[in-house]
Design an enzyme around this catalytic site. Sequence first.
Site, mmCIF file in Angstrom:
data_model
loop_
_atom_site.group_PDB
_atom_site.id
_atom_site.type_symbol
_atom_site.label_atom_id
_atom_site.label_comp_id
_atom_site.label_asym_id
_atom_site.label_seq_id
_atom_site.Cartn_x
_atom_site.Cartn_y
_atom_site.Cartn_z
ATOM 1 N N ASP A 168 3.304 8.372 10.674
ATOM 2 C CA ASP A 168 3.520 7.632 11.950
ATOM 3 C C ASP A 168 4.563 8.527 12.732
ATOM 4 O O ASP A 168 4.954 8.037 13.793
ATOM 5 C CB ASP A 168 4.468 6.342 11.407
ATOM 6 C CG ASP A 168 3.908 5.108 12.054
ATOM 7 O OD1 ASP A 168 3.080 5.101 12.854
ATOM 8 O OD2 ASP A 168 4.329 3.902 11.631
ATOM 9 N N LYS A 186 -6.339 -0.875 9.852
ATOM 10 C CA LYS A 186 -6.192 0.674 9.190
ATOM 11 C C LYS A 186 -6.885 1.043 8.265
ATOM 12 O O LYS A 186 -7.402 2.100 8.125
ATOM 13 C CB LYS A 186 -4.524 0.697 9.073
ATOM 14 C CG LYS A 186 -3.671 0.810 10.363
ATOM 15 C CD LYS A 186 -2.113 0.783 10.248
ATOM 16 C CE LYS A 186 -1.613 0.485 11.709
ATOM 17 N NZ LYS A 186 -0.145 0.249 11.768
ATOM 18 N N GLN A 215 4.714 -0.096 7.392
ATOM 19 C CA GLN A 215 4.294 -0.995 8.441
ATOM 20 C C GLN A 215 5.853 -1.502 8.971
ATOM 21 O O GLN A 215 6.525 -2.163 8.201
ATOM 22 C CB GLN A 215 3.540 -1.954 8.030
ATOM 23 C CG GLN A 215 2.854 -3.042 9.000
ATOM 24 C CD GLN A 215 2.220 -2.208 10.154
ATOM 25 O OE1 GLN A 215 1.327 -1.492 10.055
ATOM 26 N NE2 GLN A 215 2.455 -2.477 11.501
#
Length: 298
Positions: free
Chosen positions: A131, A64, A108
């Site tokens: 997200d 990322k 994450q």
Amino acid sequence: MTTVPGTSPQQESQKPLVMDGNALRDLIVEQIGARVAAAGNPHICLATVLIGEDGPSQTYVRNKHKFAAKAGLVSRNETMPANCTQSEAEALVASLAADPSVHGILVQQPLPSHLNNDAVLALLPADKDVDGLTAESLGRLVRGEPGLVPCTPLGVLRLLEHYGIATAGKHAVIVGRSTLVGTPLAILLSRKGVDATATIAHSRTSNLAELCRSADIVIGASGQAGMIGKDHCKPGATLIDVGISRTEKGIVGDIDFEAVQNIAGAITPMPGGTGPMTIACLLENTLTAAALQGVKIS
Ligand code: NDP
């Protein structure tokens, strides 16, 4: 024309279109870079929070950051040991939430099991939730309001758009009903403008093969290696593989890629399909987040 051993030229011509997620990711990263440059290179920052030492998570986060840099974005990686406390994890996320120089925050997944994931996610402002997993982001998605959409479902949509796969009036079956993939994907596919008719299947669905065979688009998001085979595929159908299983043969998806070769019309490889698109859409979401926070980007 190259001939694959064991296939006739006619069989070879029936091979499905392979939807290359790596190539599309690179194109999207380039386009984001161009938009950032055209806007005069404003400071746009993606912060990741990595708790613990899970190997795959470390790799995902590293990638990322690598692609964020290629897209002209600033990125920060905040790490905490696996044994951190709930209040330490929450303090870190709260500090990023309050920091005006940070535009996107990604926690994450999965967090170590002793931590309350929902309580950590609840600290993310919806406009920084790149997200798209908080209750507010998912609520905006359901209500059709502007906001940030989960990256993997958005990546599936981008693949369909890019490869010209028709969705309007088509039947899409999504195998998996999680809030991370299956449910938001069904909402995205049935939105006005995309206009597919989406069916969500799960582990209690009866006659799964028959249901999938009735679909124009099948998306595997169960994490069950190779569970979607020739019995699940009508001729010419589009098959998209989200599932990831780590096996002795390496990473494999939900779709038995070889079994559907002469049946499917289009297919994503695993790896190299939806995974890279998840990263591309994280960066797209970071740009959207910055715009939601007032950064001028055309
Ligand atoms: P979850 O475990 O949360 O959900 C899996 C879903 O699959 C559940 O709804 C489950 O049904 C369903 N399911 C499991 N077994 C079967 C079966 N035999 N038949 C039909 N349905 C079944 O997983 P996630 O949604 O978080 O992730 C799904 C997969 O996608 C995983 O392999 C994950 O690693 C991968 N993934 C890939 C990404 C990418 O970028 N490519 C990104 C994110 C995830 P039920 O609800 O009834 O249990």
